[in-house]
Design an enzyme around this catalytic site. Structure first.
Site, PDB file in Angstrom:
ATOM      1  N   HIS A  17      46.904  89.171 148.710  1.00  0.00           N
ATOM      2  CA  HIS A  17      47.885  88.340 148.013  1.00  0.00           C
ATOM      3  C   HIS A  17      47.244  87.610 146.836  1.00  0.00           C
ATOM      4  O   HIS A  17      47.791  87.592 145.730  1.00  0.00           O
ATOM      5  CB  HIS A  17      48.498  87.327 148.989  1.00  0.00           C
ATOM      6  N   ARG A 176      44.758  95.856 137.937  1.00  0.00           N
ATOM      7  CA  ARG A 176      43.954  95.386 136.819  1.00  0.00           C
ATOM      8  C   ARG A 176      43.918  96.460 135.731  1.00  0.00           C
ATOM      9  O   ARG A 176      44.000  97.665 136.014  1.00  0.00           O
ATOM     10  CB  ARG A 176      42.541  95.036 137.290  1.00  0.00           C
TER      11      ARG A 176
END
Length: 368
Positions: A17, A176
């Site tokens: 998370h 990312r």
């Protein structure tokens, strides 16, 4: 734009998370936003990592997981105990942490929080976003992201306001930017399948030591003589030292890594991964990395079956891992056919640009 994130990591919650919120926070910062994290200081938290990434953090005090029965009622979320306190106390503490500035957005990524908490935090922000995987509780939000394969908008029809914008599916997976950057190189590598490098990654915590079970099972497998094994673990993983010792006794060169800064490169240079069916599944799909996946938590089961059904991974169970892994490795004597089969559907699931899409939606709603 000022954005607040309410999320936690712990030995029970894991690290996923916080990590995906960090990815979104980094993307928002690229668009000029200032981000503040509100995290409870549970054992196994990632507060120092968030600060190292350049974001401010207000750390809430650690609290007991042994909550009195009155604080966890039948109407509470299934994961209410992960919060470490009751939701109303957490809401008050979070509101205090945000009292010094007007926030454009609060983004909450926490299985223990629901519409009651979100309603109390409404005065602290212009808009509120929820990141969820479960569709098991009501939310009071303007924007909801569920990045999981197999989920559809109908799963949230009765859980969110009618005017809530839904971002559903791995198209919005929070990866990312280096994963999208290495995607073409990784896909090109898969055109000529080989089996020299095996990656094992069971999440940042792996509190039940699935990693150790995988290493034990591999000893009965016919891996190529020159195969190199890389194990990735989180710095707070409770079994880390045992795994390092276990790695020294493996018949193949085995390296145990923590605090990996370039996971995309490591995955690109791997030929097969054995991993948990969590949020890192989308990283593997982006790079078309052939995968055997294990279900280590109930919320991973739907993802795992959807990945297998879409030809993106091979699913195995911990209870039968030794037999299934041995059979699977034996199949790899036909390297080209098998490695091709377990990655065929993967690259179509996500292209790694989900964080940009989510950021664009946040900016657009803010302008509106």
């Amino acid at each position: 734009m000022i954005v607040a994130f309410r999320t936690d990591a712990s030995l029970d919650i894991g690290t996923g998370h916080v990590m995906r919120c960090l990815t979104l926070a980094d993307a928002l910062r690229e668009r000029g936003a200032a981000c503040r994290f509100i995290c409870r200081a549970h054992p196994g938290n990632l507060i120092d990592l968030v600060r190292d990434r350049g974001h401010t953090v207000v750390d809430l005090p650690a609290a007991s997981y042994d909550l009195p029965p009155a604080s966890v009622t039948a109407s509470a979320p299934a994961h209410a105990r992960w919060l470490g306190t009751d939701w109303a106390t957490d809401a008050r503490q979070t509101a205090n942490a945000l009292a010094d500035a007007p926030f454009d957005w609060i983004i909450v990524d926490h299985y223990a929080l629901d519409a009651r908490w979100e309603h109390l935090l409404r005065p602290a922000c212009q808009r509120l976003m929820v990141i969820d995987d479960l569709a098991d509780r009501p939310h009071d939000c303007d924007l909801l992201l569920d990045q999981n394969l197999g989920r559809n908008a109908g799963d949230y029809a009765s859980q969110v306001p009618r005017d809530c914008t839904l971002l559903i599916g791995p198209r919005y997976a929070l990866l990312r930017p280096e994963f999208a950057a290495l995607r073409a190189q990784s896909l090109a590598r898969r055109e000529k399948p080989q089996f020299k490098r095996l990656l094992i990654t069971m999440g940042g915590v792996d509190k039940d030591n699935a990693t150790g079970q995988v290493l034990d099972a591999l000893k009965d497998c016919a891996l190529p003589a020159g195969c190199e094994i890389t194990v990735v673990m989180g710095p707070h993983a409770p079994w880390l030292e045992k795994i390092k010792a276990q790695g020294h006794g493996m018949p193949w060169s085995t390296t145990v890594l923590t605090n990996v800064a370039d996971m995309a490169r490591l995955m690109t240079e791997s030929d097969l991964v054995i991993g948990a069916a969590g949020s890192s599944s989308w990283e593997r799909c982006c790079l078309a990395l052939p995968s055997m996946i294990l279900v280590l938590a109930d919320n991973q089961r739907v993802i795992a079956h959807a990945l297998q059904a879409n030809g993106a991974a091979r699913l195995a169970e911990l209870s039968t891992l030794r037999r299934e892994l041995s059979a699977f490795i034996q199949e790899l004597t036909s390297i080209e056919a098998t490695l091709t089969n377990v990655r065929t559907g993967a690259p179509a699931i996500t292209d790694g640009l989900g964080a940009l899409r989510v950021t664009a939606q946040i900016m657009e709603q803010r302008c509106q």
